[in-house]
Design an enzyme around this catalytic site. Structure first.
Site, PDB file in Angstrom:
ATOM      1  N   HIS A  28       1.517   3.851   2.060  1.00  0.00           N
ATOM      2  CA  HIS A  28       2.121   4.562   3.185  1.00  0.00           C
ATOM      3  C   HIS A  28       3.646   4.604   3.049  1.00  0.00           C
ATOM      4  O   HIS A  28       4.279   3.650   2.614  1.00  0.00           O
ATOM      5  CB  HIS A  28       1.702   3.924   4.514  1.00  0.00           C
ATOM      6  CG  HIS A  28       0.263   4.183   4.847  1.00  0.00           C
ATOM      7  ND1 HIS A  28      -0.466   3.385   5.709  1.00  0.00           N
ATOM      8  CD2 HIS A  28      -0.590   5.149   4.417  1.00  0.00           C
ATOM      9  CE1 HIS A  28      -1.704   3.857   5.799  1.00  0.00           C
ATOM     10  NE2 HIS A  28      -1.802   4.926   5.026  1.00  0.00           N
ATOM     11  N   HIS A  36       4.668  -5.319   9.985  1.00  0.00           N
ATOM     12  CA  HIS A  36       5.262  -4.758  11.212  1.00  0.00           C
ATOM     13  C   HIS A  36       5.318  -5.835  12.287  1.00  0.00           C
ATOM     14  O   HIS A  36       4.512  -6.772  12.291  1.00  0.00           O
ATOM     15  CB  HIS A  36       4.418  -3.601  11.772  1.00  0.00           C
ATOM     16  CG  HIS A  36       4.364  -2.389  10.901  1.00  0.00           C
ATOM     17  ND1 HIS A  36       5.198  -1.312  11.079  1.00  0.00           N
ATOM     18  CD2 HIS A  36       3.576  -2.084   9.839  1.00  0.00           C
ATOM     19  CE1 HIS A  36       4.917  -0.384  10.166  1.00  0.00           C
ATOM     20  NE2 HIS A  36       3.925  -0.829   9.394  1.00  0.00           N
ATOM     21  N   ASP A  68      -0.162  -4.206   6.059  1.00  0.00           N
ATOM     22  CA  ASP A  68      -0.745  -3.639   7.275  1.00  0.00           C
ATOM     23  C   ASP A  68      -2.225  -4.017   7.421  1.00  0.00           C
ATOM     24  O   ASP A  68      -2.973  -3.331   8.128  1.00  0.00           O
ATOM     25  CB  ASP A  68      -0.604  -2.113   7.290  1.00  0.00           C
ATOM     26  CG  ASP A  68       0.832  -1.671   7.531  1.00  0.00           C
ATOM     27  OD1 ASP A  68       1.722  -2.536   7.652  1.00  0.00           O
ATOM     28  OD2 ASP A  68       1.053  -0.444   7.596  1.00  0.00           O
ATOM     29  N   HIS A 126       0.861  -1.193   0.000  1.00  0.00           N
ATOM     30  CA  HIS A 126       0.000   0.000   0.000  1.00  0.00           C
ATOM     31  C   HIS A 126       0.891   1.234   0.000  1.00  0.00           C
ATOM     32  O   HIS A 126       2.109   1.124   0.004  1.00  0.00           O
ATOM     33  CB  HIS A 126      -0.983  -0.028   1.171  1.00  0.00           C
ATOM     34  CG  HIS A 126      -0.352   0.018   2.539  1.00  0.00           C
ATOM     35  ND1 HIS A 126       0.444  -1.013   3.024  1.00  0.00           N
ATOM     36  CD2 HIS A 126      -0.381   0.958   3.514  1.00  0.00           C
ATOM     37  CE1 HIS A 126       0.853  -0.698   4.246  1.00  0.00           C
ATOM     38  NE2 HIS A 126       0.378   0.495   4.566  1.00  0.00           N
ATOM     39  N   ASP A 146       6.089   4.408   4.976  1.00  0.00           N
ATOM     40  CA  ASP A 146       6.961   3.409   5.613  1.00  0.00           C
ATOM     41  C   ASP A 146       6.969   2.089   4.830  1.00  0.00           C
ATOM     42  O   ASP A 146       7.644   1.135   5.223  1.00  0.00           O
ATOM     43  CB  ASP A 146       6.566   3.178   7.085  1.00  0.00           C
ATOM     44  CG  ASP A 146       5.166   2.629   7.253  1.00  0.00           C
ATOM     45  OD1 ASP A 146       4.227   3.173   6.638  1.00  0.00           O
ATOM     46  OD2 ASP A 146       4.997   1.648   8.004  1.00  0.00           O
ATOM     47  N   HIS A 147       6.250   2.064   3.722  1.00  0.00           N
ATOM     48  CA  HIS A 147       6.295   0.889   2.836  1.00  0.00           C
ATOM     49  C   HIS A 147       6.904   1.216   1.471  1.00  0.00           C
ATOM     50  O   HIS A 147       7.464   0.355   0.824  1.00  0.00           O
ATOM     51  CB  HIS A 147       4.889   0.289   2.692  1.00  0.00           C
ATOM     52  CG  HIS A 147       4.363  -0.210   4.001  1.00  0.00           C
ATOM     53  ND1 HIS A 147       4.312  -1.535   4.338  1.00  0.00           N
ATOM     54  CD2 HIS A 147       3.952   0.477   5.109  1.00  0.00           C
ATOM     55  CE1 HIS A 147       3.866  -1.660   5.576  1.00  0.00           C
ATOM     56  NE2 HIS A 147       3.638  -0.447   6.073  1.00  0.00           N
ATOM     57  N   HIS A 150      -7.276  -1.039   5.786  1.00  0.00           N
ATOM     58  CA  HIS A 150      -6.200  -0.205   6.337  1.00  0.00           C
ATOM     59  C   HIS A 150      -6.015   1.020   5.443  1.00  0.00           C
ATOM     60  O   HIS A 150      -5.901   2.147   5.915  1.00  0.00           O
ATOM     61  CB  HIS A 150      -4.915  -1.025   6.434  1.00  0.00           C
ATOM     62  CG  HIS A 150      -3.711  -0.212   6.816  1.00  0.00           C
ATOM     63  ND1 HIS A 150      -3.561   0.367   8.053  1.00  0.00           N
ATOM     64  CD2 HIS A 150      -2.606   0.133   6.102  1.00  0.00           C
ATOM     65  CE1 HIS A 150      -2.412   1.030   8.088  1.00  0.00           C
ATOM     66  NE2 HIS A 150      -1.816   0.909   6.920  1.00  0.00           N
TER      67      HIS A 150
END
Ligand SMILES: [Zn+2]
Ligand SMILES: [Zn+2]
Length: 263
Positions: free
Chosen positions: A58, A175, A135, A56, A60-61, A115
């Site tokens: 975000h 995570h 996530d 996805h 942090d990905h 999410h």
């Protein structure tokens, strides 16, 4: 199928993954935020990263995409609905699409909104069934819906897709939140014996070599799969006195998600 789980040791507790074909050494990097660790892991294994998958949009990905692609020339794959949020997608994915890695690995795409509204999980075909769940599903928990998601969509992804996968399916999340999630499970279901024995083991585990759960284990320890548990419902009624005697599963899921937001 060979899987290298890369522990980033960052504050977000991200896991990155390399999924490789044992015959050709071609590899797919999943959400390679820590591009240095992912590139080093591929080099150490003698693998060539030919594709990058973002579960996805975000940051942090996606934050390592540019560096991995610059170093390898890999193609970028992500949900077809994320084109406005992720730059440079070479292949837009939808439900049922198959990603091939080398000769021996086939990954089926699941469209799992909740999410975010454009989130892809991938499921390996063949002898080893493994779910790379981003996530959407965490070990003993579920993704939040604060940044572009929707809780009732998340419920439907769990109920209509994830809960139906075989119990032996391995779960590789985006995570490491397992300890906190197990504490939430025990807060909601204090008599969950499996979660109670697992928590101290997980508190001691080396995150560089994390335990890989199965969907069968998740159904025992993940509150978001335990929507019919009498103790979950009893405890939930303490928090929400308006809850009926036999609330439907979606109602239970949404109330649990709401409690987890504040927990
Ligand atoms: Zn996310
Ligand atoms: Zn994330």
């Amino acid at each position: 199928m060979l899987v290298e789980q890369v522990w980033t040791a960052n504050s977000g507790r991200n896991f990155n993954y390399l999924i490789a074909c044992g015959e050709t050494g071609e590899a797919l990097a999943v959400d390679p935020l820590d591009h240095e660790k992912c590139l080093a892991a591929a080099k150490a294994k003698g693998w060539t990263i030919t594709q990058v998958l973002n579960t996805h949009h975000h940051r942090d990905h996606t934050g390592g995409n540019d560096q991995v692609i610059a170093a390898t020339g890999a193609k970028l794959l992500a949900h077809a609905g994320a084109r406005e949020q992720i730059a440079g997608i070479d292949r837009g994915l939808q439900a049922g699409d198959v990603i091939k890695v080398g000769r021996s690995v086939e990954l089926e795409c699941l469209d799992t909104p909740g999410h975010t509204m454009s989130h892809i999980c991938v499921l390996s075909r063949g002898d080893t069934r493994a779910l790379f769940s981003g996530d959407t599903l965490f070990n003993a928990g579920a993704g939040n819906c604060h940044n572009g998601g929707h809780p009732s969509e998340l419920y439907h992804s769990f109920a209509t897709q994830l809960a139906k996968l075989p119990d032996a399916t391995l779960v590789y999340p985006g995570h490491d939140y397992i300890c906190n999630n197990l504490r939430f499970t025990l807060d909601r279901e204090p008599d969950n014996a499996r979660a109670a024995t697992l928590l101290p083991e997980m508190e001691r585990q080396d995150t560089n070599r994390p335990m890989v759960t199965t969907l069968g284990l998740e159904k025992q320890i993940n509150t978001f799969f335990r929507l019919s548990s009498p103790s979950v419902i009893r405890r939930l009624r303490d928090a929400f006195p308006d809850l009926g005697e036999q609330p439907d599963q979606q109602t239970v899921f949404l109330r649990l998600r709401e409690l987890r937001n504040k927990w």
